[in-house]
Motif scaffolding. Structure first.
Motif, PDB file in Angstrom:
ATOM      1  N   TYR A  34       0.887  -1.176   0.000  1.00 45.40           N
ATOM      2  CA  TYR A  34       0.000   0.000   0.000  1.00 45.40           C
ATOM      3  C   TYR A  34       0.909   1.206   0.000  1.00 45.40           C
ATOM      4  O   TYR A  34       1.434   1.578   1.047  1.00 45.40           O
ATOM      5  CB  TYR A  34      -0.875   0.041   1.251  1.00 45.40           C
ATOM      6  N   GLY A  35       1.123   1.804  -1.147  1.00 44.93           N
ATOM      7  CA  GLY A  35       2.096   2.895  -1.204  1.00 44.93           C
ATOM      8  C   GLY A  35       3.450   2.356  -0.777  1.00 44.93           C
ATOM      9  O   GLY A  35       4.006   1.478  -1.434  1.00 44.93           O
ATOM     10  N   ASP A  36       3.971   2.852   0.350  1.00 43.61           N
ATOM     11  CA  ASP A  36       5.278   2.394   0.818  1.00 43.61           C
ATOM     12  C   ASP A  36       5.158   1.269   1.836  1.00 43.61           C
ATOM     13  O   ASP A  36       6.153   0.679   2.240  1.00 43.61           O
ATOM     14  CB  ASP A  36       6.045   3.569   1.459  1.00 43.61           C
ATOM     15  N   ILE A  70      -3.477   2.937  -4.687  1.00 49.03           N
ATOM     16  CA  ILE A  70      -2.093   2.859  -4.236  1.00 49.03           C
ATOM     17  C   ILE A  70      -1.663   1.424  -3.959  1.00 49.03           C
ATOM     18  O   ILE A  70      -0.550   1.176  -3.537  1.00 49.03           O
ATOM     19  CB  ILE A  70      -1.874   3.703  -2.964  1.00 49.03           C
ATOM     20  N   CYS A  71      -2.583   0.475  -4.221  1.00 49.11           N
ATOM     21  CA  CYS A  71      -2.268  -0.906  -3.895  1.00 49.11           C
ATOM     22  C   CYS A  71      -1.561  -1.595  -5.073  1.00 49.11           C
ATOM     23  O   CYS A  71      -1.962  -1.459  -6.213  1.00 49.11           O
ATOM     24  CB  CYS A  71      -3.559  -1.645  -3.556  1.00 49.11           C
TER      25      CYS A  71
END
Lengths: 271, 451
Positions: free
Chosen positions: A33-35, A78-79
């Motif tokens: 998820y993003g970072d 963002i996944c």
């Protein structure tokens, strides 16, 4: 593929499960998820016509992993999913796979009952309608009745099929959602904590239902309740901090866990 | 707990206070709450009072415009004046102007005065003919040209009284003010009194105000809102047809499909900014693009509608996006979970649930557009228009007026009768707004579902 200590143990027990026919196989699945690294290198084989439970403390990634299995994570911008997940040997993240077709085969029931604000009939008929599964009204009626019967809801709603689905009680709504999910005749049914919003009686009904559904579907259920996992599932996977710690037959996981973390969790020391 | 610990606790505990006695801190808090409530009540009272004063003044000023003074006359249509050739050919009869008809109407009035035995000392011919609106001759002429066979007959007509006479009946003009007014004489007012007694001069509902076209400075009694209402209705139609689909499509794309990146962020910020752009800027834009560049006609509802569409779009987009955001994500999940495509999820489930919010936003946007004046001034909607626009779609390109611009126009005019007209036009505008809001509420109720 990375080999870790825990993984070897896990894979041995998974071998028993793999002996049955494998419906879904996941290899080296990573989810970001993003970072945030939410799922770390998960390997799982989900057997056909069995109930597989995912347990673990909140935020351990079990729901995230479940949502990978029918690509519901695609809706989150963002996944990002890496690794390989196959359904009957076909990679579901293949470029040519349309998630719509996948989700018709891999149905989903959510944590909170979420019937459409339409009639009970239309709720169940929606899936068959958009997939063109029936040729006429009579067939559709048949599918709706069968689905509601299998979801153990028919007797309660047969006289008010045109009443709004949102007017049912919580337990009925969840069974309606299950009926809606099985109306498209999926091969796998994913259930994300289906009983968390229900009282014990409704929970018992849904659990009974899950056991019956096993005859036709491969059911994967995420649950917070270890008792529930013990009651309904044949196989159990324990997730912790994004790792699949242990996966094996339910009886084995709950009586002789191999990983100390599993033991701590099921005995209530962590989680 | 041991005995020693108990005594220690008793020593350190504060003395017990009665619940019935308020301490200073509680009293201060209660006082602050009471003050806050009072401020709230006062604020509401000010708001209601302002609204009440506004409505009362508009109603008091404008109610009169819905009733107008009329004269009932039997006009003998003299063939010698109206159709010397005797051919009843409209082409030939067209040559007789309103001056000719004016004489006939004046004669009819004199006749009526004599017949009813009204005698006013010092009453001149001009006084008599000025009792009638200049519009009357035109009215009779239109009627005769429409049906030339009427020539030679005596017909009963209902004609407008002069604006000053109408003002006298409504209390705007008095004997005192008439002494000082070059447009009306006390003799005329006395004549009016006598005619009222005989039933020749009657006040009745003024359809002309709602359906008639605007009239010139000199005949406020004939000024109507017909063209302005038509123009406003045409513009609203253009705005609705253009801004609803464009706005909803844009919002659905931005909310449900667009990737979240710098570019879409920029678009979002700019839509919010666009909603705050002064409306007159849109007027200049419309003048430059639609009239000067695209060559669309001036004063046309299509141009007004396009300009107002640009102005309304941000409002609709913002409202629609808010409505879409308010739909619980579980509904989207449910639809996607049974294998609906993204578009099916949006069209079958999200959009119907967002509908009440979208419609409310749209009607708020339309209501704003309906009351907008500034941009219309720049694209020529301020022109004096006497001819009704045709039925749509051709009518969109015909010159027309608009309600708020008509109000602005009438407030610019010198004759005090126009003050009443302007207030009357505001009442019509308010009625339109109230109807639109009522429709919004009805649609909301109709579409509202719980989930």
């Amino acid at each position: 593929m990375k080999e870790k200590d825990g993984m070897n143990v896990m894979r041995e027990s998974a071998a028993d499960i793999a002996a049955a026919s494998v419906k879904i196989a996941a290899r080296g699945v990573q989810v970001f998820y993003g970072d945030t690294h939410a799922i770390k290198d998960v390997d799982v084989d989900i057997a056909d016509r069995t109930v597989t439970a995912f347990i673990g403390p909140s935020g351990c990634g079990k729901s995230t992993f479940l949502r990978c299995l029918n690509r519901m994570n695609d809706t989150i911008d963002i996944c990002r999913v890496e690794g390989r997940i196959t359904l009957d040997g076909e990679d579901i993240y293949d470029r040519r796979v349309d998630p719509v077709q996948l989700r018709a085969k891999v149905g989903m029931v959510f944590q909170k009952p979420n019937p459409f604000p339409k009639s009970i009939y239309d709720n169940v008929a929606y899936g068959p309608r958009i997939h063109g599964l029936t040729r006429n009204r009579a067939e559709l009626d048949e599918v709706v009745e069968q689905s509601l019967r299998r979801a153990a809801l028919w007797n309660e709603v047969k006289d008010r099929l045109q009443a709004p689905g949102t007017g049912l009680s919580g337990g009925q709504q969840q069974r309606l959602c299950i009926a809606r999910a099985i109306a498209t005749s999926p091969e796998v049914l994913l259930m994300d904590e289906p009983c968390s919003a229900l009282d014990p009686i409704a929970t018992a009904q849904v659990e009974e239902l899950i056991d019956e559904l096993r005859a036709n579907f491969s059911v994967v259920i995420v649950t917070h309740s270890m008792q529930q996992a013990a009651r309904v599932s044949q196989n159990t996977a324990f997730f912790h901090l994004g790792n699949l710690v242990e996966y094996g037959q339910t009886a084995q996981i709950f009586t002789t866990p191999r990983d100390p973390r599993t033991e701590s969790y099921i005995s209530g020391r962590i989680g | 707990m041991t005995a020693t610990a108990q005594t220690a606790a008793a020593q350190t505990a504060p003395p017990r206070r009665s619940l019935t006695v308020l301490d200073a801190r509680t009293r201060r808090r209660n006082a602050a709450e009471a003050r806050f409530r009072l401020f709230g009540l006062m604020a509401i009272a000010v708001g209601i009072a302002a609204l009440f004063i506004l409505l009362a003044s508009v109603l008091a000023n404008g109610a009169g415009s819905f009733r107008q003074t009329f004269l009932f006359l039997d006009v003998h249509l003299d063939e010698k004046v109206l159709d010397k050739s005797g051919t009843r050919d409209p082409e030939v009869m067209n040559k007789v102007t309103t001056i000719g008809y004016g004489k006939i109407v004046d004669a009819a009035l004199k006749d009526a005065i004599a017949k009813n035995g009204i005698a006013i000392e010092g009453l001149t011919d001009k006084d008599v003919s000025d009792m009638i609106s200049k519009e009357a001759a035109a009215l009779v002429r239109d009627r005769v040209l429409a049906d030339p066979t009427l020539v030679g007959q005596t017909i009963a007509v209902k004609v407008l009284a002069n604006g000053r006479i109408d003002g006298y009946l409504k209390g705007r003009v008095t004997m005192d003010s008439a002494e000082r007014d070059s447009n009306v004489s006390p003799n005329q007012l006395r004549l009016a009194d006598a005619m009222i007694e005989k039933g020749l001069l009657v006040k009745s509902f003024n359809w002309g105000f709602i359906t008639g076209p605007d009239a010139s400075e000199l005949r406020p009694e004939a000024a109507g809102l017909g063209i302005a209402i038509l123009g406003s209705a045409y513009m609203m139609l253009v705005v609705l047809v253009l801004s609803l689909p464009i706005g909803v499509a844009a919002s659905i794309y931005l909310e449900e499909f667009a990737p979240k990146n710098r570019f879409t962020d920029l678009i979002e910020v700019n839509i919010a900014n666009l909603a705050a752009v002064p409306s007159i800027v849109f007027g200049i834009l419309g003048l430059a693009i639609f009239i000067n560049f695209a060559g669309l006609p001036q004063s046309a509802p299509i141009v007004g509608g396009l300009v107002l569409t640009l102005m309304t779009l941000p409002t609709i987009i913002i409202a629609t996006r808010a409505a879409l955001k308010a739909v619980p994500p579980s509904i989207r999940d449910a639809a996607l979970g049974v294998g609906a495509s993204k578009m099916q999820a949006v069209l079958h489930h999200v959009l119907p649930l967002a509908m009440p919010g979208i419609l409310t936003g749209t009607i708020i946007g339309l209501a704003q557009a309906l009351g907008e004046t500034a941009p219309l001034l720049l694209i020529g909607m301020v022109a004096f228009v006497r001819d009704y626009p045709a039925a749509p779609p051709e009518g969109f390109f015909d010159p027309a007026a608009a309600l708020p611009v008509q109000v602005y126009n009438w407030t610019q005019r010198a004759d005090p009768a126009f003050v009443e007209r302007a207030s009357g036009a505001i009442i019509v505008l308010l009625v339109f707004l109230m109807v639109m809001n009522a429709v919004a509420i009805l649609l909301r109720r109709r579409f509202e579902r719980r989930w």
